[in-house]
Design a protein around this motif. Sequence first.
Motif, PDB file in Angstrom:
ATOM      1  N   LYS A 145      -7.870  44.222  26.191  1.00  0.00           N
ATOM      2  CA  LYS A 145      -8.817  44.600  25.146  1.00  0.00           C
ATOM      3  C   LYS A 145      -8.284  45.724  24.254  1.00  0.00           C
ATOM      4  N   PRO A 146      -8.247  45.483  22.960  1.00  0.00           N
ATOM      5  CA  PRO A 146      -7.744  46.498  22.029  1.00  0.00           C
ATOM      6  C   PRO A 146      -8.851  47.485  21.664  1.00  0.00           C
ATOM      7  N   ARG A 147      -9.084  48.476  22.506  1.00  0.00           N
ATOM      8  CA  ARG A 147     -10.200  49.387  22.269  1.00  0.00           C
ATOM      9  C   ARG A 147      -9.818  50.518  21.313  1.00  0.00           C
ATOM     10  N   THR A 148     -10.800  50.992  20.580  1.00  0.00           N
ATOM     11  CA  THR A 148     -10.569  52.080  19.636  1.00  0.00           C
ATOM     12  C   THR A 148     -10.178  53.355  20.374  1.00  0.00           C
ATOM     13  N   SER A 149     -10.825  53.616  21.499  1.00  0.00           N
ATOM     14  CA  SER A 149     -10.504  54.825  22.271  1.00  0.00           C
ATOM     15  C   SER A 149      -9.675  54.475  23.510  1.00  0.00           C
ATOM     16  N   PRO A 150      -8.633  55.248  23.783  1.00  0.00           N
ATOM     17  CA  PRO A 150      -7.821  54.991  24.990  1.00  0.00           C
ATOM     18  C   PRO A 150      -8.559  55.366  26.274  1.00  0.00           C
ATOM     19  N   TYR A 151      -9.709  56.036  26.124  1.00  0.00           N
ATOM     20  CA  TYR A 151     -10.459  56.492  27.303  1.00  0.00           C
ATOM     21  C   TYR A 151     -11.518  55.496  27.741  1.00  0.00           C
ATOM     22  N   THR A 152     -11.675  54.390  27.001  1.00  0.00           N
ATOM     23  CA  THR A 152     -12.669  53.390  27.389  1.00  0.00           C
ATOM     24  C   THR A 152     -11.980  52.213  28.084  1.00  0.00           C
ATOM     25  N   PHE A 153     -12.784  51.358  28.695  1.00  0.00           N
ATOM     26  CA  PHE A 153     -12.329  50.172  29.446  1.00  0.00           C
ATOM     27  C   PHE A 153     -11.315  49.351  28.635  1.00  0.00           C
ATOM     28  N   GLN A 154     -10.162  49.134  29.210  1.00  0.00           N
ATOM     29  CA  GLN A 154      -9.074  48.450  28.478  1.00  0.00           C
ATOM     30  C   GLN A 154      -8.909  46.990  28.898  1.00  0.00           C
ATOM     31  N   GLY A 155      -9.793  46.521  29.789  1.00  0.00           N
ATOM     32  CA  GLY A 155      -9.680  45.132  30.249  1.00  0.00           C
ATOM     33  C   GLY A 155      -8.987  45.065  31.605  1.00  0.00           C
ATOM     34  N   MET A 156      -9.154  43.921  32.274  1.00  0.00           N
ATOM     35  CA  MET A 156      -8.632  43.774  33.646  1.00  0.00           C
ATOM     36  C   MET A 156      -7.231  43.174  33.694  1.00  0.00           C
ATOM     37  N   GLY A 157      -6.665  42.849  32.542  1.00  0.00           N
ATOM     38  CA  GLY A 157      -5.310  42.294  32.529  1.00  0.00           C
ATOM     39  C   GLY A 157      -5.241  40.938  33.224  1.00  0.00           C
ATOM     40  N   GLU A 158      -4.152  40.701  33.949  1.00  0.00           N
ATOM     41  CA  GLU A 158      -3.951  39.372  34.546  1.00  0.00           C
ATOM     42  C   GLU A 158      -5.081  38.998  35.512  1.00  0.00           C
ATOM     43  N   GLU A 159      -5.635  39.987  36.187  1.00  0.00           N
ATOM     44  CA  GLU A 159      -6.757  39.703  37.085  1.00  0.00           C
ATOM     45  C   GLU A 159      -7.928  39.093  36.293  1.00  0.00           C
TER      46      GLU A 159
ATOM     47  N   LYS B  15     -13.408  28.505  34.173  1.00  0.00           N
ATOM     48  CA  LYS B  15     -13.096  27.207  33.570  1.00  0.00           C
ATOM     49  C   LYS B  15     -13.184  26.102  34.621  1.00  0.00           C
ATOM     50  N   GLN B  16     -12.610  26.388  35.764  1.00  0.00           N
ATOM     51  CA  GLN B  16     -12.603  25.406  36.852  1.00  0.00           C
ATOM     52  C   GLN B  16     -14.033  25.082  37.290  1.00  0.00           C
ATOM     53  N   GLN B  17     -14.890  26.085  37.325  1.00  0.00           N
ATOM     54  CA  GLN B  17     -16.255  25.870  37.817  1.00  0.00           C
ATOM     55  C   GLN B  17     -17.186  25.231  36.791  1.00  0.00           C
ATOM     56  N   THR B  18     -16.905  25.443  35.502  1.00  0.00           N
ATOM     57  CA  THR B  18     -17.863  24.984  34.485  1.00  0.00           C
ATOM     58  C   THR B  18     -17.303  23.912  33.559  1.00  0.00           C
ATOM     59  N   GLY B  19     -15.978  23.798  33.491  1.00  0.00           N
ATOM     60  CA  GLY B  19     -15.371  22.862  32.543  1.00  0.00           C
ATOM     61  C   GLY B  19     -15.285  23.411  31.128  1.00  0.00           C
ATOM     62  N   LEU B  20     -15.744  24.661  30.929  1.00  0.00           N
ATOM     63  CA  LEU B  20     -15.627  25.273  29.601  1.00  0.00           C
ATOM     64  C   LEU B  20     -14.165  25.527  29.273  1.00  0.00           C
ATOM     65  N   ARG B  21     -13.792  25.408  27.996  1.00  0.00           N
ATOM     66  CA  ARG B  21     -12.470  25.858  27.573  1.00  0.00           C
ATOM     67  C   ARG B  21     -12.487  27.385  27.498  1.00  0.00           C
ATOM     68  N   ILE B  22     -11.303  27.966  27.542  1.00  0.00           N
ATOM     69  CA  ILE B  22     -11.179  29.429  27.569  1.00  0.00           C
ATOM     70  C   ILE B  22     -10.424  29.924  26.342  1.00  0.00           C
ATOM     71  N   VAL B  23     -10.935  30.989  25.726  1.00  0.00           N
ATOM     72  CA  VAL B  23     -10.158  31.701  24.703  1.00  0.00           C
ATOM     73  C   VAL B  23     -10.144  33.180  25.065  1.00  0.00           C
ATOM     74  N   THR B  24      -8.963  33.787  24.934  1.00  0.00           N
ATOM     75  CA  THR B  24      -8.846  35.200  25.256  1.00  0.00           C
ATOM     76  C   THR B  24      -7.777  35.831  24.375  1.00  0.00           C
ATOM     77  N   GLU B  25      -7.889  37.146  24.210  1.00  0.00           N
ATOM     78  CA  GLU B  25      -6.977  37.826  23.283  1.00  0.00           C
ATOM     79  C   GLU B  25      -5.617  38.109  23.893  1.00  0.00           C
ATOM     80  N   VAL B  26      -4.589  37.946  23.064  1.00  0.00           N
ATOM     81  CA  VAL B  26      -3.239  38.374  23.444  1.00  0.00           C
ATOM     82  C   VAL B  26      -2.842  39.478  22.478  1.00  0.00           C
ATOM     83  N   MET B  27      -2.368  40.616  23.042  1.00  0.00           N
ATOM     84  CA  MET B  27      -2.073  41.777  22.201  1.00  0.00           C
ATOM     85  C   MET B  27      -0.588  42.018  22.010  1.00  0.00           C
ATOM     86  N   ASP B  28       0.215  41.401  22.874  1.00  0.00           N
ATOM     87  CA  ASP B  28       1.632  41.757  22.914  1.00  0.00           C
ATOM     88  C   ASP B  28       2.468  40.483  22.999  1.00  0.00           C
ATOM     89  N   ALA B  29       3.508  40.413  22.172  1.00  0.00           N
ATOM     90  CA  ALA B  29       4.383  39.231  22.165  1.00  0.00           C
ATOM     91  C   ALA B  29       4.928  38.953  23.571  1.00  0.00           C
TER      92      ALA B  29
END
Length: 235
Positions: free
Chosen positions: A28-42, A51-65
């Motif tokens: 997560k690209p947060r404005t403040s470095p002191y707030t929740f930054q996301g769980m990463g690979e977990e 996705k496996q449980q619901t069949g929904l497709r997934i979209v998520t942000e990528v911040m780094d090449a």
Amino acid sequence: VENEDQLIQSAEIVKKAGVKILRGGAYKPRTSPYTFQGMGEEGLKILAKAKQQTGLRIVTEVMDAAEADLVAEYSDLLQVGARNMQNTKLLRALSKIKKPILLKRGFAATLSEFLMSAEYLLSGGNDQVILCERGIRTFVEYTRNTLDLNIVPAIKQLSHLPIIVDPSHGTGRYDFIIPMSRAAIAAGADGLIVEMHPKPEEAISDGEQSLKPDKLKQLMSEIDLIAKAVNRTIL
Ligand code: PEP
Ligand code: MN
């Protein structure tokens, strides 16, 4: 993505409401470095489980090449956030990925800059690009951003690419999401990306611009009506 329970519960709610794609943030690209930054690979693993449980497709942000391949392993679409719209190294890396890219407009990007960022993806070999209007910076202070719905017909004139609208970031206010979603569909948007949380008041991020489950249901039931009123069909 805050934890497994919250995400799986969210996935079930959005699935039931008729939503097709689940967006959850792991990086997560947060404005403040002191707030929740996301769980990463977990967080990516939790999304894969939803996705496996619901069949929904997934979209998520990528911040780094350097993380493009990893994020692509877990998700069906990759999001480029507003802050990275002109990160050309990231765009070049994503042009080589064989998955659709959801490209969000930068806070201060002009129409031509937005389309040129899409060109980085297209010219590099990825022709699956979805544009997203998410609000721009203006003098207006009663909303988080100013949702520039003018860009929807502008893009329809200039490009073949689909354009979706994000009224959550575009307004920053949960109570404006439904009215601006109606307007977006009427203006010709191909879809919406809307924040929802089972309990917005407890959300770690962006609760103030998240719908409650019953409001998401209401919005989903209105989309067809709005589309029909302006002679459109939304799949
Ligand atoms: C988001 O989609 O959660 C997000 C951070 O949006 P944006 O990049 O448009 O600010
Ligand atoms: Mn957000």
